[in-house]
Scaffold this motif. Structure first.
Motif, mmCIF file in Angstrom:
data_model
loop_
_atom_site.group_PDB
_atom_site.id
_atom_site.type_symbol
_atom_site.label_atom_id
_atom_site.label_comp_id
_atom_site.label_asym_id
_atom_site.label_seq_id
_atom_site.Cartn_x
_atom_site.Cartn_y
_atom_site.Cartn_z
ATOM 1 N N SER A 617 0.716 -1.308 -0.077
ATOM 2 C CA SER A 617 -0.038 -0.027 0.123
ATOM 3 C C SER A 617 1.003 1.489 0.039
ATOM 4 N N GLY A 618 2.080 1.080 0.173
ATOM 5 C CA GLY A 618 3.016 2.372 0.144
ATOM 6 C C GLY A 618 3.069 2.987 1.415
ATOM 7 N N GLU A 619 2.478 2.452 2.456
ATOM 8 C CA GLU A 619 2.345 3.262 3.735
ATOM 9 C C GLU A 619 3.746 3.580 4.640
ATOM 10 N N VAL A 620 4.854 2.723 4.121
ATOM 11 C CA VAL A 620 5.987 2.619 4.928
ATOM 12 C C VAL A 620 7.035 2.839 3.715
ATOM 13 N N ASP A 621 7.968 3.682 3.804
ATOM 14 C CA ASP A 621 9.077 3.917 3.089
ATOM 15 C C ASP A 621 10.279 3.089 3.353
ATOM 16 N N ALA A 622 10.475 2.716 4.701
ATOM 17 C CA ALA A 622 11.592 1.799 4.927
ATOM 18 C C ALA A 622 11.192 1.009 6.197
ATOM 19 N N TRP A 623 11.667 -0.284 6.008
ATOM 20 C CA TRP A 623 11.566 -1.193 7.393
ATOM 21 C C TRP A 623 12.625 -1.343 8.515
ATOM 22 N N ILE A 624 12.727 -1.265 9.428
ATOM 23 C CA ILE A 624 13.843 -1.353 10.174
ATOM 24 C C ILE A 624 13.687 -2.749 10.748
ATOM 25 N N LEU A 625 14.455 -3.590 10.716
ATOM 26 C CA LEU A 625 14.109 -4.941 11.434
ATOM 27 C C LEU A 625 15.256 -5.247 12.759
ATOM 28 N N ALA A 626 14.754 -4.800 13.772
ATOM 29 C CA ALA A 626 15.270 -4.962 14.964
ATOM 30 C C ALA A 626 15.147 -6.222 15.655
ATOM 31 N N LEU A 627 15.570 -7.402 15.208
ATOM 32 C CA LEU A 627 15.121 -8.883 15.528
ATOM 33 C C LEU A 627 16.201 -9.532 15.971
ATOM 34 N N PRO A 628 16.003 -10.425 16.676
ATOM 35 C CA PRO A 628 16.999 -11.546 17.132
ATOM 36 C C PRO A 628 17.743 -12.001 15.855
ATOM 37 N N ASN A 629 19.091 -12.618 15.868
ATOM 38 C CA ASN A 629 19.374 -13.596 14.700
ATOM 39 C C ASN A 629 18.213 -14.499 14.452
ATOM 40 N N GLY A 630 18.290 -14.812 13.134
ATOM 41 C CA GLY A 630 17.385 -15.868 12.424
ATOM 42 C C GLY A 630 16.111 -15.722 12.673
#
Length: 868
Positions: A617-630
């Motif tokens: 939908s274009g609501e987001v320009d960038a995603w930041i993935l601040a998640l644990p490994n894997g």
């Protein structure tokens, strides 16, 4: 200016801007023995020992370039900040008011080259010291050869016809000798052996041709400076009728200082200062207003020492309080003038300090004046002086107020922080500009620290001089733009209690700010407690935090519960071109997002399918993935499954894609060219970032594998409970872990293309990393060579600071830059140890992610990142 407190025989602190001192070893030796070579390189000519003369450039650009080169050389003896602030301070007055330097005759005989080098350095950065020299030892030698026995009365040389005849020749000879030494180094100098001092006979019958100075010809000095030449004076004077008279050089220097009122009066001698007759130790600082009477009672203060101290006090009593006297050797002149630590003996008027415990003891008129002039709370109308005094009067635990007699500084400490922790709290610290320049702030700090070995205080994150507070503190904690500092807390439990209250207060402040429609705290900066403000007395001026130009980009943050996620939220909250559209956390779903005040945001628990929908939908320009490994794979696949999905920027903070060639490795300092327009960015690890910055400049000079001893605060172990973030397990402990094949060992080796050995540890502090890196070299190198390599490699890098000293974790915690320094070279010249410090949550994670996003989204790289 942010000075360091230095222990001394007669002092509690050094001068902030009016200090002077010696080169540290071993770098001192390198600097002093290579002054001429450095100057030759800076001027693009052969060394001064050759017969060629220095070619002067006629262009302003060339002169500025040379000044910048010499300024960089000064960084060898002090930090960039120290050197630059002293240059600004010394350059802020008329040229003839910078310094009067009195040179003893023995210095001209034994240290002529060193003296000429020191004066040349000063001149290259645009300073014009006025040099007045004596010639006592040379005169005594010639008098002895002529059969004239030197005679003194009351310490004054009796000058007859023969003595005066020889004195004239000696002064002329020594004057020309110094001028010629300076000219050989390409420094213009003008001999002024006479015509400066007008005098009358002191007592002709008693002393002969000895003069008492009655006037100073400033025009001759100013003319020399206007012509771009250092004025080189002797202490010979003339009567109005033209009779030459002899004057003691110290006395002449004092009279010159009375007329010119310089910032510095420097007495150069071979001893490098005054020494305590009982202990044999050099006296670091003498604050005359506080120490003079007691000092003169000391049994070792007699004869020449007592006379010298009395004369200096009489001189300084009639000069501005900003003036000071330094007694130092020629070889130590640079550090005396350009660093906080100093080396010789500094003598200044100082300030008498007070300590009061009741409102009745305070001078309320003076207190009102300093608060209305300097306190941001009073100036902004958020509180009044009357309200402040009323609160002090009704303080249950009591308070102590500290300051100087004219109330140029005021500090107030509550005996209890008011929150039940039993820890005193520094509630207020304000100072005038004059007090800052004269280092009264440090004197007051030293006094209150004697009464309060344990203390807490809060500083705004944007305070330019946070480094001063880090230097005074044992620890710190950063949240929502405020930094909590503490010192002297005796247990981890106490630290936890203080930090917990601080976090709760900050959270409540943001909730209040978000719901506030109007008023002084509507911008999210409401204070629930008294603190230092961003207009702290130590500020040296405003700074540009970031550019506000460009479009606003929407960010989706997945995995915001951890420490890194919280730091990202804080940075984005202050970023002019980034806004949070979604923040996802399974555990916090439905709760309001704390620390973000641009607009209300509630935590959601986004599935991979929902991420796909919002991407489409274009609501987001960038995603930041601040998640644990894997863990991030489903979200990456969801974004990539969308048609044209590769236009979406993904920034992965885990290690999942650091070894994947289709993703851009986001270490901007080494990979900047690949980041503009990048849509898949793997954010480097914290240890890996610091290690690469510490190693890469020397990559071509390695003969083996670097060994990295890494120590992190327990925030690096994450929020999930484990022995590595258990404060009870960490107390009085240092825990090694993953001693081989750590993911960061493999990451660094992969990115450098060179194997490294990495040994990580976790320590009982919260935030920050130290990396001590041992590297074998393939050729013999010096510390100067290596530091030059690093300075060139990181020239212009705003988030990498190359320093001479060994960087400390506490100096870097809460900062967005990496410090690289130490540069300890083995005696063989074939091995070096480099130390780097980095905040694992900021440049090691959140700051670097924002840096990468800025570049990939077409913004200025440092937008939203405080450039401390």
């Amino acid at each position: 200016m942010i000075p360091q407190i230095r222990a001394a025989t007669h002092t509690t602190a050094r001068s902030a801007l009016l200090r002077a001192g010696a080169y540290s070893t071993p770098r001192a030796t390198v600097m002093m023995t290579n002054h001429r070579r450095y100057l030759a390189l800076a001027a693009n000519r052969t060394p001064a020992s050759s017969t060629s003369k220095r070619s002067y450039s006629n262009t302003a650009t060339s002169a500025q370039s040379e000044k910048e080169t010499i300024t960089k050389l000064l960084y060898n003896i002090g930090s960039r900040k120290e050197v630059e602030q002293y240059l600004r301070h010394f350059s802020s007055v008329e040229s003839q008011k910078f310094a009067v330097i009195k040179v003893g005759g023995a210095v001209l005989t034994d240290e002529l080259d060193t003296l000429a080098s020191a004066l040349t350095f000063l001149n290259r950065v645009g300073l014009y010291p006025i040099v007045l020299h004596g010639a006592g030892p040379q005169l005594n030698k010639l008098l002895e050869g002529a059969g004239v026995i030197p005679d003194y009365h009351d310490g004054i040389r009796i000058t007859d016809d023969k003595t005066l005849e020889i004195a004239r020749k000696v002064f002329m000879s020594e004057n020309l000798k110094l001028v010629e030494a300076l000219e050989k180094m390409g420094t213009r100098a003008r001999p002024l052996p006479g015509g400066i001092f007008t005098a009358e006979y002191l007592d002709k019958e008693r002393y002969g041709y000895v003069g008492k100075i009655t006037g100073v010809n400033k025009e001759a000095i100013q003319s020399s400076i206007r012509a771009g030449a250092l004025p080189i004076l002797t202490s010979l004077a003339e009567t109005p009728a033209g009779q030459i008279l002899n004057v003691n050089a110290d006395v002449a220097a004092g009279e010159l200082a009375r007329v010119l009122e310089p910032l510095k009066i420097v007495y150069l001698n071979e001893k490098n200062g005054l020494y305590n007759g009982d202990t044999g130790k050099k006296i670091d600082v003498i604050n005359l207003d506080e120490e003079y009477d007691e000092l003169l009672k000391q049994p070792w203060v007699k004869y020449g020492t007592k006379l010298k101290i009395k004369e200096i006090k009489e001189l300084l009593d009639h000069l501005p309080r900003s003036s000071s006297v330094a007694i130092i050797s020629a070889g130590h002149l640079h550090k005396e003038l350009f660093t906080d630590s100093g080396a010789g003996t500094l003598i200044r008027r100082g300030f008498k300090l007070f300590k009061h415990q009741s409102v009745d003891q305070l001078d309320k008129d003076r207190l009102r004046k300093i608060l209305e002039a300097e306190d941001p709370e009073v100036k902004a109308g958020r509180t009044s002086v009357s309200s402040f005094l009323h609160a002090l009067e009704n303080s249950k635990g009591g308070f102590k107020a500290y300051g100087d007699e004219p109330y140029e500084v005021l500090a107030v400490v509550r005996n209890d922080d008011g929150k039940g922790s039993g820890v005193p709290s520094l509630e207020k610290f304000v100072a005038s500009k004059s007090a800052i320049l004269n280092n009264v702030t440090d004197n007051v700090w030293a006094l209150l620290s004697k009464d309060y070995p344990s203390l807490t205080w809060v500083v705004d994150q944007n305070d330019e001089n946070k480094g001063w507070h880090f230097d005074k503190a044992d620890g710190s904690f950063n949240k929502n733009g405020k930094i909590l500092f503490w010192k002297g807390l005796d247990s981890v439990d106490t630290v936890e209690s203080v930090v917990s209250r601080f976090v709760n207060e900050q959270s409540q402040a943001n909730v209040d700010a978000a719901t506030s429609k109007t008023g002084a705290f509507a911008d999210g900066q409401r204070r629930g407690f008294s603190t230092f403000s961003s207009t702290s007395p130590f500020r040296t001026g405003g700074r540009r935090m970031y550019s506000t130009a460009g479009p606003v980009k929407k960010i989706g943050l997945i995995g915001a519960r951890g420490y890194t996620g919280q730091e990202l939220i804080r940075i984005v909250n202050n970023h002019p071109n980034l806004e949070i559209a979604y923040v996802s956390s399974r555990e916090l779903e439905g709760k309001p997002l704390e620390g973000y005040t641009k607009h209300p945001v509630t935590y959601v628990n986004l599935s991979a399918e929902q991420v796909k929908e919002k991407t489409q939908s274009g609501e987001v320009d960038a995603w930041i993935l601040a998640l644990p490994n894997g863990v991030c794979k489903p979200f990456v696949e969801a974004v990539e499954s969308v048609e044209e999905g590769k236009k979406m920027v993904l920034c992965d903070l885990s290690a999942d894609h650091r070894f994947t060639d289709t993703w851009t490795y986001g270490l901007p300092e080494f990979n900047r060219a690949k980041l503009p327009g990048a849509t898949r960015i793997s954010n480097p690890g914290c240890y890996a970032t610091g290690s690469q910055l510490a190693i890469r400049p020397l990559l071509a000079h390695l003969s083996g594998n670097p060994s990295i001893f890494g120590v992190s605060g327990y925030s690096g172990a994450g929020t999930k409970p484990s022995p590595n973030n258990d404060v009870n397990h960490l107390r009085d402990n240092l825990i090694p872990y993953s001693l081989t094949n750590h993911i960061h060992e493999r990451e660094v080796s992969h990115q450098l293309g060179h194997e490294v050995h990495f040994m990580p540890h976790v320590a009982p502090y919260f935030q920050g990393i130290n990396l001590t890196v041992n590297m074998p070299l393939n050729k013999t190198m010096t510390a100067a060579d290596i530091r030059e390599i690093y300075e060139q490699a990181y020239d212009g890098e705003k988030l990498v600071h190359v320093v001479k000293n060994i960087p400390l974790v506490k100096e870097n915690a809460g900062h967005h830059f990496v410090k690289v320094g130490g540069f300890g070279v083995h005696s063989s010249g074939k091995r070096v140890v480099v130390v780097a410090t980095i905040d694992n949550l900021l440049k090691g994670a959140a700051t670097q992610a924002v840096q990468n996003l800025n570049i990939s989204l077409g913004l200025d790289e440092y937008t939203g990142i405080p450039l401390d």
